[in-house]
Scaffold this motif. Sequence first.
Motif, short mmCIF file in Angstrom:
data_model
loop_
_atom_site.label_atom_id
_atom_site.label_comp_id
_atom_site.label_asym_id
_atom_site.label_seq_id
_atom_site.Cartn_x
_atom_site.Cartn_y
_atom_site.Cartn_z
N GLY A 125 42.01 44.98 37.12
CA GLY A 125 42.97 45.80 36.37
C GLY A 125 43.84 44.95 35.47
N GLY A 126 44.96 45.55 35.06
CA GLY A 126 45.82 44.94 34.05
C GLY A 126 46.44 43.62 34.46
N ASP A 165 44.56 40.72 33.11
CA ASP A 165 44.73 40.49 31.67
C ASP A 165 46.00 39.69 31.41
OD1 ASP A 165 42.50 42.03 31.34
OD2 ASP A 165 43.49 43.72 30.40
N HIS A 214 54.06 44.25 38.72
CA HIS A 214 53.15 44.96 37.81
C HIS A 214 52.94 46.38 38.30
CE1 HIS A 214 51.85 41.33 35.57
NE2 HIS A 214 52.23 40.75 36.68
N ASN A 215 53.17 46.59 39.57
CA ASN A 215 53.04 47.94 40.11
C ASN A 215 53.80 48.05 41.42
OD1 ASN A 215 52.25 50.48 40.91
ND2 ASN A 215 50.21 50.25 40.04
N ASN A 249 54.73 43.47 28.28
CA ASN A 249 53.43 42.79 28.18
C ASN A 249 52.96 42.74 26.74
OD1 ASN A 249 53.00 42.38 30.92
ND2 ASN A 249 51.86 44.30 31.19
N GLN A 264 48.45 58.19 39.91
CA GLN A 264 49.39 57.42 39.07
C GLN A 264 49.06 57.63 37.59
OE1 GLN A 264 49.28 53.02 39.13
NE2 GLN A 264 50.27 52.99 37.15
N LEU A 273 35.71 56.41 31.11
CA LEU A 273 35.19 55.21 31.79
C LEU A 273 36.15 54.88 32.92
CD1 LEU A 273 33.43 52.65 32.11
CD2 LEU A 273 34.85 51.57 30.35
N GLY A 305 32.52 53.45 37.12
CA GLY A 305 32.33 52.02 37.32
C GLY A 305 33.15 51.23 36.33
N SER A 352 34.40 49.17 27.44
CA SER A 352 35.81 49.52 27.16
C SER A 352 36.19 49.07 25.75
CB SER A 352 36.75 48.94 28.23
OG SER A 352 36.96 47.55 28.04
N GLU A 399 54.14 54.21 34.68
CA GLU A 399 53.32 53.17 34.06
C GLU A 399 54.20 51.96 33.74
OE1 GLU A 399 50.29 51.69 33.91
OE2 GLU A 399 49.64 53.74 33.42
N CYS A 455 53.77 49.07 32.41
CA CYS A 455 53.67 48.77 30.98
C CYS A 455 52.52 49.58 30.39
CB CYS A 455 53.44 47.28 30.70
SG CYS A 455 53.28 46.98 28.93
N THR A 486 46.12 49.69 27.96
CA THR A 486 45.10 50.36 27.17
C THR A 486 45.68 51.00 25.91
OG1 THR A 486 45.25 52.27 28.61
CG2 THR A 486 43.48 50.73 29.06
N1 LIG Z 1 36.42 51.28 34.31
C1 LIG Z 1 36.89 50.30 33.56
N2 LIG Z 1 36.06 49.47 32.91
C2 LIG Z 1 36.53 48.46 32.14
N3 LIG Z 1 37.85 48.17 32.01
C3 LIG Z 1 38.71 48.96 32.67
C4 LIG Z 1 38.30 50.05 33.47
N4 LIG Z 1 39.39 50.64 34.01
C5 LIG Z 1 40.44 49.95 33.55
N5 LIG Z 1 40.04 48.93 32.76
C6 LIG Z 1 40.86 47.90 32.14
O1 LIG Z 1 41.79 47.45 33.15
C7 LIG Z 1 43.05 47.23 32.53
C8 LIG Z 1 44.02 48.26 33.08
O2 LIG Z 1 45.30 47.89 32.73
P1 LIG Z 1 46.53 48.89 32.79
O3 LIG Z 1 47.69 48.14 32.28
O4 LIG Z 1 46.19 50.13 32.08
O5 LIG Z 1 46.63 49.34 34.31
P2 LIG Z 1 46.79 48.73 35.80
O6 LIG Z 1 47.30 49.89 36.54
O7 LIG Z 1 45.52 48.12 36.23
O8 LIG Z 1 47.85 47.57 35.67
C9 LIG Z 1 49.16 47.36 36.22
O9 LIG Z 1 49.54 46.09 35.66
C10 LIG Z 1 49.52 46.09 34.24
C11 LIG Z 1 49.80 44.67 33.79
O10 LIG Z 1 51.15 44.34 33.92
C12 LIG Z 1 50.50 47.10 33.67
O11 LIG Z 1 50.33 47.15 32.27
C13 LIG Z 1 50.24 48.48 34.26
O12 LIG Z 1 51.23 49.39 33.82
C14 LIG Z 1 50.20 48.40 35.78
O13 LIG Z 1 49.92 49.66 36.36
C15 LIG Z 1 42.82 47.33 31.04
O14 LIG Z 1 42.42 46.10 30.55
C16 LIG Z 1 41.65 48.34 30.95
O15 LIG Z 1 40.94 48.21 29.76
#
Ligand SMILES: Nc1ncnc2c1ncn2[C@@H]1O[C@H](COP(=O)(O)OP(=O)(O)O[C@H]2O[C@H](CO)[C@@H](O)[C@H](O)[C@H]2O)[C@@H](O)[C@H]1O
Length: 486
Positions: free
Chosen positions: A17-18, A21, A163-164, A246, A303, A326, A353, A359, A376, A378, A381
Amino acid sequence: MEVLSVASEVYPLIKTGGLADVAGALPGSLTSHGVTMRTLVPGYPSVMAKLSGGRVVKELGDLFGVPGKLIAARVEGLDVIVIDAPALYDRPGNPYVSPDGWDWPDNWKRFAALGWVAAELGMGMVDGYHPQVVHCHDWQAGLAPAYIKYGPASHVKTVMTIHNLAFKGFFGSEIFSQLRLPPHAFGVGGVEYYGGISYLKSGMECADYVTTVSPNYADEIRTPEFGMGLEGLLNGRADTVTGILNGIDTDAWDPATDKALAKTFTANTMQGRAANKRAVAEKFELDGTDGPLFCVISRLTDQKGMDLLLQAVGGLVDLGGRLVVLGSGEGYLEDGFRHMTARHPGKVAISNGYDEALSHLMQGGCDAIIIPSRFEPCGLTQLYGLRYGCVPVVSRIGGLADTVIDANPAAIAAEVATGIVFDPNSAHAVYEAIRKAVRLYSDDKLWKKIQRRGMKSDVSWETSAARYADLYASITGLKSNDDPDN
Ligand SMILES: Nc1ncnc2c1ncn2[C@@H]1O[C@H](COP(=O)(O)OP(=O)(O)O[C@H]2O[C@H](CO)[C@@H](O)[C@H](O)[C@H]2O)[C@@H](O)[C@H]1O
């Protein structure tokens, strides 16, 4: 300035997840601010597979009852220290759950080990390595500040980034005796949380500074509505809590060079998006490419407000839109989207998946991305959407509200709108936001302006990396370029 970043996932070595990144992009963005950041990460199979040419910097004879070693390496542009402890981390599945979806029963130990090693590194476990700050991300790293607070006196400072807030890393009090903490650490000022132990609360309590990933979320979590029981703690230390927005890795996410796209494009060559839209339609077996194409790239959870979106899917189709999803997550939501696919064949499709390349293609080909989150911190996406001309349709919450400017009449007139922001967060409001998007989309000139403006907006790490560098400087009393060892 040397900073040790502690994260349970870091892109491109391991990502669910995020968090990955952010942990992956932050080190590179800090270099120009005089901060050298190494990342401590567990040696999961995917991490070990990418590791080559590393050197063992420490043998760990007894890592919570199992042997391990620390390997320092430079991999994919990142300086990492990997905890190679097969008994804890060499497992199938993702970092937290087994292939059949259950939390590993010893997660308390796997991430206590991460926190413990981080603290020991911060306190000088490896000769010649003396970070001034240990920067911990989310609950998995949350024990590190406690090990430092209750360990031998040391100058190392700690930052805890949330982050969460929903994932607290909560375990029963029976594990306490095995955590290698002194008895008085089991208290309100330490790791104790409602009679058990929360690794996240522990980090939030014991760190020198607490950050979260957007200014708006930093305000929201001081209220009972969003604080999830931790608002009292946050209010009690309000002068050492802040929100730093972020950014995104603008090299990995660059529509002008992205190899995952069918056709690359820029804000001035947006017609290139059409080839990507066709590729998305083909991939998801949609009928044709007419009309607005919406997407979702997300964990399918409450969420993320996916239950609200599900209720609006019929309306989206009636308005002439199509939707590609996705993601994976809660069973009832996966079933719900599959049901919608069966009901609207060729107009709604889901790919269950995780698919990083897909993506990117979706961001480069879809017209809008829907993010109806209930909370959320931050959100990334919507930032990828802005960069790729995929107009974000978001709830007015957390970092989504900080990063997207609603296309209301005043913002359109002032030429600042970058997306659609709606509230309250209800199924009806999601539908109304989709209706607004369809209306704006039908005005080709206006829609392109909104897309182009998003593509030109600054979603990089530049400003926020400077804020992190300033924070490290202020808590250590050092300037970013200072190295006390020299
Ligand atoms: N099925 C899939 N296939 C490919 N890629 C997928 C995918 N599902 C999700 N992703 C990717 O995973 C990442 C998700 O990041 P988000 O910030 O939206 O949420 P997440 O809740 O994981 O992060 C938490 O941490 C981040 C970072 O701080 C905060 O931005 C956020 O608000 C917080 O909830 C993005 O890069 C997205 O493209």
